[in-house]
Design an enzyme around this catalytic site. Structure first.
Site, PDB file in Angstrom:
ATOM      1  N   TYR A   1       0.937  -1.167  -0.035  1.00 62.60           N
ATOM      2  CA  TYR A   1       0.042   0.101   0.052  1.00 62.60           C
ATOM      3  C   TYR A   1       0.894   1.191   0.064  1.00 62.60           C
ATOM      4  CZ  TYR A   1       0.738   0.924   5.062  1.00 62.60           C
ATOM      5  OH  TYR A   1       1.364   1.042   6.303  1.00 62.60           O
TER       6      TYR A   1
ATOM      7  N   LYS B   1       6.294  -2.008   1.876  1.00 62.41           N
ATOM      8  CA  LYS B   1       5.362  -1.709   2.596  1.00 62.41           C
ATOM      9  C   LYS B   1       4.103  -2.570   2.459  1.00 62.41           C
ATOM     10  CE  LYS B   1       3.227   3.183   3.136  1.00 62.41           C
ATOM     11  NZ  LYS B   1       3.407   2.995   4.680  1.00 62.41           N
TER      12      LYS B   1
ATOM     13  N   GLU C   1      11.700   2.148  14.455  1.00 67.12           N
ATOM     14  CA  GLU C   1      10.927   3.233  13.896  1.00 67.12           C
ATOM     15  C   GLU C   1       9.371   3.360  14.787  1.00 67.12           C
ATOM     16  OE1 GLU C   1       9.625   2.331   9.714  1.00 67.12           O
ATOM     17  OE2 GLU C   1       9.449   0.400  10.231  1.00 67.12           O
TER      18      GLU C   1
ATOM     19  N   LEU D   1      11.016   1.217   7.111  1.00 68.91           N
ATOM     20  CA  LEU D   1      10.468   1.563   5.862  1.00 68.91           C
ATOM     21  C   LEU D   1      10.992   2.740   5.603  1.00 68.91           C
ATOM     22  CD1 LEU D   1       7.842   1.039   4.052  1.00 68.91           C
ATOM     23  CD2 LEU D   1       6.902   3.240   5.005  1.00 68.91           C
TER      24      LEU D   1
HETATM   25  N1  PDD Z   1       2.698   4.978   7.501  1.00 67.45           N
HETATM   26  N2  PDD Z   1       7.297   3.896   8.922  1.00 67.45           N
HETATM   27  C1  PDD Z   1       6.075   3.083   8.972  1.00 67.45           C
HETATM   28  C2  PDD Z   1       6.176   1.757   9.664  1.00 67.45           C
HETATM   29  C3  PDD Z   1       4.939   3.696   8.114  1.00 67.45           C
HETATM   30  O1  PDD Z   1       3.973   2.754   8.419  1.00 67.45           O
HETATM   31  C4  PDD Z   1       5.180   4.726   7.827  1.00 67.45           C
HETATM   32  C5  PDD Z   1       3.952   5.283   7.032  1.00 67.45           C
HETATM   33  C6  PDD Z   1       6.382   5.604   7.702  1.00 67.45           C
HETATM   34  C7  PDD Z   1       6.568   6.834   7.076  1.00 67.45           C
HETATM   35  O2  PDD Z   1       6.651   6.711   5.613  1.00 67.45           O
HETATM   36  P1  PDD Z   1       6.190   8.040   4.615  1.00 67.45           P
HETATM   37  O3  PDD Z   1       6.902   9.160   5.040  1.00 67.45           O
HETATM   38  O4  PDD Z   1       6.395   7.521   3.413  1.00 67.45           O
HETATM   39  O5  PDD Z   1       4.806   8.037   4.863  1.00 67.45           O
HETATM   40  C8  PDD Z   1       7.361   4.974   8.328  1.00 67.45           C
HETATM   41  C9  PDD Z   1       1.615   5.362   6.554  1.00 67.45           C
HETATM   42  C10 PDD Z   1       1.383   6.941   6.602  1.00 67.45           C
HETATM   43  C11 PDD Z   1       0.312   4.706   7.096  1.00 67.45           C
HETATM   44  O6  PDD Z   1       0.504   3.377   7.269  1.00 67.45           O
HETATM   45  O7  PDD Z   1      -0.907   5.115   7.170  1.00 67.45           O
END
Ligand code: PDD
Length: 286
Positions: free
Chosen positions: A33, A150, A182, A206
């Site tokens: 996703y 992801k 994270e 991620l």
């Molecule tokens: N989540 N680490 C994890 C485990 C995440 O699920 C996310 C993002 C990030 C940040 O990635 P980015 O800057 O590309 O959004 C880091 C999204 C927002 C979610 O699951 O809703």
């Protein structure tokens, strides 16, 4: 207002959108996703999300459902149809379904499932939560080892958020082998003596699209950055801390495991980075 969502080539009212019960996304979390934010009715860092989606798909030998240009068109059309000024677009691609359950992948010509929907979030950029800052707890990181992909395997991050809520906090940072990986849905940083510290990229975390942009902007603003492993105790002794994600941009962290950081309010570097990020992202939005 009923949302218009996208499912496999069709724009439909959310109440009419359907996916098979045999879909591997549903049965096995065999799905990836992306979440892209929308400000001023425009997409933030669409290119970064499209590139990461392609990488996630490739890593899992999953077919690409359509071209990047088509994806952009779908994103834009959903923003328009749902009148989104500020909010999020959720996109999911699954390995599809060949009409039964099996651990073995379905035949190669099985069509991937592509679903997108919008989340209207007026006030996302001017969020009261960001003004207050987040209180976090630390929890063990017991996720699988390919967190750079992801996937929709989000049960543990979801449990982590619930553990945080039960402790009267907002979120959790995960710790593995003594080091912070994270946040449940964001990348983690602390600041000590003006230096921003964050974990380097690997399959342990991620590769955040917001992380990349924020680190570039921090470097352009002559801020000092160090990418290295760090412990939760180091973070607790920090002057300030923050997280980054597409859904919350730069979010100051004001407390870790009950220990207030600095004076317990959002720190100057986190606040400045949030401003710069929102400013620059609005300018570059498409
Ligand atoms: N989540 N680490 C994890 C485990 C995440 O699920 C996310 C993002 C990030 C940040 O990635 P980015 O800057 O590309 O959004 C880091 C999204 C927002 C979610 O699951 O809703």
């Amino acid at each position: 207002m009923t949302r218009t969502v996208y499912v496999n080539g069709e724009y439909l009212p959310e109440t009419e959108a359907k996916v098979s019960i045999f879909d591997r996304g549903f049965l096995m979390a065999d799905a990836v996703y992306e979440v892209t934010s929308v400000l001023d009715g425009k997409l933030i860092d669409f290119e970064g999300h499209a590139v990461r989606l392609k990488r996630s798909l490739n890593e899992l030998q999953m077919a690409e459902p359509c071209s990047k240009e088509e994806l952009l068109e779908i994103h834009r059309k959903l923003v328009e149809l749902n009148g989104i000024e500020e909010g999020l677009i959720y996109l999911q691609v699954t390995r599809g379904s060949d009409g039964d359950r099996d651990f073995v992948f379905p035949a190669e010509d099985t069509k991937p499932t592509l679903v997108l929907f919008t989340q209207n979030k007026p006030g996302l950029a001017d969020s009261p939560a960001a003004k207050k800052g987040a209180k976090i707890i630390s929890i063990d990181d017991i996720r699988w080892g390919r967190r750079d992909i992801k996937t929709t395997q989000l049960l543990y991050p979801s449990l982590g958020k619930m553990m945080a809520k039960a402790a009267g906090c907002d979120d959790a940072w995960m710790v593995e082998d003594g080091h912070v990986t994270e946040g449940t849905s964001n990348n983690a940083y602390f600041v000590k003596n003006g230096k921003i510290v964050t974990r380097p990229l690997s399959s342990d975390i991620l590769h955040g699209i917001t992380r990349k942009a924020v680190l570039r902007m921090a470097a352009e603003a002559q801020m000092e950055i160090e990418e290295r492993l760090f412990t939760i105790d180091e973070a607790k002794e920090a002057d300030e801390a923050f997280t980054t994600s597409a859904s919350a941009f730069v979010m100051p962290v004001v407390e870790i495991d009950g220990v207030p950081l600095g004076d317990g309010t959002p720190g100057p570097i986190a606040k400045r980075l949030r401003e710069i990020y929102l400013d620059e992202s609005r300018k570059a939005a498409i």
